[in-house]
Design an enzyme around this catalytic site. Structure first.
Site, PDB file in Angstrom:
ATOM      1  N   ASP A 100      -6.041  22.261 -74.085  1.00 59.31           N
ATOM      2  CA  ASP A 100      -6.647  23.474 -74.568  1.00 59.31           C
ATOM      3  C   ASP A 100      -8.121  23.019 -74.508  1.00 59.31           C
ATOM      4  O   ASP A 100      -8.686  21.987 -74.193  1.00 59.31           O
ATOM      5  CB  ASP A 100      -6.011  23.694 -75.912  1.00 59.31           C
ATOM      6  CG  ASP A 100      -6.383  22.726 -76.932  1.00 59.31           C
ATOM      7  OD1 ASP A 100      -7.289  21.912 -76.945  1.00 59.31           O
ATOM      8  OD2 ASP A 100      -5.648  22.795 -77.878  1.00 59.31           O
TER       9      ASP A 100
ATOM     10  N   TRP B  42      23.875  22.937 -67.663  1.00 59.14           N
ATOM     11  CA  TRP B  42      24.435  24.155 -68.239  1.00 59.14           C
ATOM     12  C   TRP B  42      24.925  25.188 -67.143  1.00 59.14           C
ATOM     13  O   TRP B  42      25.872  25.739 -67.004  1.00 59.14           O
ATOM     14  CB  TRP B  42      23.731  24.933 -69.049  1.00 59.14           C
ATOM     15  CG  TRP B  42      22.898  23.951 -70.350  1.00 59.14           C
ATOM     16  CD1 TRP B  42      21.572  24.046 -70.671  1.00 59.14           C
ATOM     17  CD2 TRP B  42      23.532  23.018 -70.913  1.00 59.14           C
ATOM     18  NE1 TRP B  42      21.308  23.112 -71.449  1.00 59.14           N
ATOM     19  CE2 TRP B  42      22.367  22.553 -71.659  1.00 59.14           C
ATOM     20  CE3 TRP B  42      24.830  22.279 -71.299  1.00 59.14           C
ATOM     21  CZ2 TRP B  42      22.761  21.407 -72.718  1.00 59.14           C
ATOM     22  CZ3 TRP B  42      24.941  21.398 -71.855  1.00 59.14           C
ATOM     23  CH2 TRP B  42      23.966  20.835 -72.740  1.00 59.14           C
TER      24      TRP B  42
ATOM     25  N   THR C   6      22.126  24.919 -75.428  1.00 59.48           N
ATOM     26  CA  THR C   6      21.892  24.668 -76.624  1.00 59.48           C
ATOM     27  C   THR C   6      20.753  25.035 -77.468  1.00 59.48           C
ATOM     28  O   THR C   6      19.594  24.315 -77.457  1.00 59.48           O
ATOM     29  CB  THR C   6      21.970  23.040 -76.709  1.00 59.48           C
ATOM     30  OG1 THR C   6      21.034  22.485 -75.869  1.00 59.48           O
ATOM     31  CG2 THR C   6      23.256  22.485 -76.336  1.00 59.48           C
ATOM     32  N   PRO C   7      20.527  26.258 -77.434  1.00 57.63           N
ATOM     33  CA  PRO C   7      19.522  26.908 -78.178  1.00 57.63           C
ATOM     34  C   PRO C   7      18.985  26.437 -79.554  1.00 57.63           C
ATOM     35  O   PRO C   7      20.008  25.628 -80.087  1.00 57.63           O
ATOM     36  CB  PRO C   7      19.644  28.478 -78.456  1.00 57.63           C
ATOM     37  CG  PRO C   7      21.103  28.771 -77.904  1.00 57.63           C
ATOM     38  CD  PRO C   7      21.717  27.292 -77.148  1.00 57.63           C
TER      39      PRO C   7
ATOM     40  N   LYS D  56      29.352  22.602 -86.208  1.00 54.10           N
ATOM     41  CA  LYS D  56      29.008  23.951 -85.385  1.00 54.10           C
ATOM     42  C   LYS D  56      27.485  23.448 -84.850  1.00 54.10           C
ATOM     43  O   LYS D  56      26.812  24.410 -83.878  1.00 54.10           O
ATOM     44  CB  LYS D  56      28.866  25.161 -86.021  1.00 54.10           C
ATOM     45  CG  LYS D  56      30.325  25.808 -85.749  1.00 54.10           C
ATOM     46  CD  LYS D  56      30.226  27.257 -85.453  1.00 54.10           C
ATOM     47  CE  LYS D  56      31.522  27.880 -85.376  1.00 54.10           C
ATOM     48  NZ  LYS D  56      31.266  29.519 -85.190  1.00 54.10           N
TER      49      LYS D  56
END
Lengths: 139, 139, 139, 139
Positions: free
Chosen positions: A17, A47, A59-60, A90
């Site tokens: 930046d 995936w 796999t969010p 989970k």
């Protein structure tokens, strides 16, 4: 004992930046790549292929806690070490440490879940229990 | 009472990943924009101008804790509400809530510091105490 | 004979869009990295160091013509081959070819210039003639 | 007479590179957003919905020619004007002009095609003739 994968990243001009240092969302892009890289290093298919077999689309990220210790600039190489810190029913906790040589740059713990498309409504994603065969490959 | 700024973001195709939802580092790009937007809404000049006056080049992120609640896809508008949760001596905690209508999408607390270039070594950035005039504008 | 540098890129999930293929601006990010990589492979120091010596802050793009031939998805590796197609007085044409194995994915010709900060107004960037020592290193 | 859509972009700190100006691939992200914005302004539904009706998953870029005239920094607002320069059988030319107030910043002509997933192999994308109903909405 958990497995650990490593992923090298060469930091580029365009990752930085106006202060001349890596724009921090790029660290998250790289840790996301490291997350998938971990599974592929463990022998889990991408995936794209899993979608066709067990329906998993990715796999969010559900949550993460990230600490930035030192800044990095372009022309430098960093290494991301990734492991599973904890398996829950989970979700799973994935830990990343980013170093430049010996220096710790950034560390993060991500909470992620395996998701499938909801059979009733393919626009919705739904978490499923961690697949036993995937977990076995990662241990 | 702290001030709160809001920033609207239109989610685009290119912000989304193969699962069709926002690739999460983009949320961090937007929260970073919201962080600066907060200061500008409070009347603080852009860092580019401040560099010339008090030497401040930005407010890099030291740490953050982020939770993702619902996913978002392109064609949707989200709003980021930003405020200062706490001022400390050398750092401040900035809080962002992202909503789509009433739905909470993501929330994050960022720890940031004001930095200047080290006079001895302009390549290094050094945190300085929160400038009183900036803090006054934000309260 | 001109020199040619090569740069490998591993395509990641987050580089791809909802159609499952690389979101094209990422090709431009990578070609920008390849542009600088070319100079560093030729022995030119990073702009950060050059800024302190001859004032050069980079080689911004003035124009480019890019053609996309095949799409790429994550889990694939691509290679960018970069060379100088032509040196002119104040600009140079840099050519990139991106391949996946033998397959041509994308090709681009970029027109770039070496720039310094305007001594009268450091916010402005000004093109300078191609420095002879840099050109010599690249041939 | 062709329709023209406009899209405003507020340039952020994180869009800029160490030279303090917009990192050019971001212009391409914005023009890609402007491309889709054009169709939505003309009343064409988002690709996500079209995928379910006529199978179209997007309008990937085949080629573009882009010229950068002036640089832009953060805190500035730019406007992208987008129109169709030419309809061909299987492709169309979309033209973008980016301005900051009166100043021309960047102009680009993009060659794009409407694509569907190949029924034989859903991993492949295939160009289809420009759908007459979409074209009618844009004129």
């Amino acid at each position: 004992m958990t497995k650990t994968s490593t992923l090298d990243i060469d930091v580029r001009f365009g990752h930085c930046d106006p202060a001349g240092i890596v724009f921090f969302p790029n660290f998250h892009r790289w840790m996301d790549a490291a997350s998938l890289h971990f599974f592929m290093q463990c022998g889990v298919p991408p995936w794209r292929e899993m979608t066709a077999t067990n329906g998993i689309v990715g796999t969010p990220l559900l949550e993460h806690h990230t600490r930035f210790v030192k800044s990095v600039t372009y022309g430098q190489r960093i290494t991301i070490s990734t492991s599973i810190q904890e398996w829950r029913n989970k979700v799973f906790l994935q830990r990343h440490e980013i170093r430049r040589g010996e220096d710790l740059i950034c560390e993060s713990v991500e909470t992620r879940a395996f998701v499938i498309r909801d059979p009733q409504d393919p626009q919705r994603l739904r978490a499923v229990p961690v697949p036993a065969d995937i977990r076995a490959k990662c241990e």
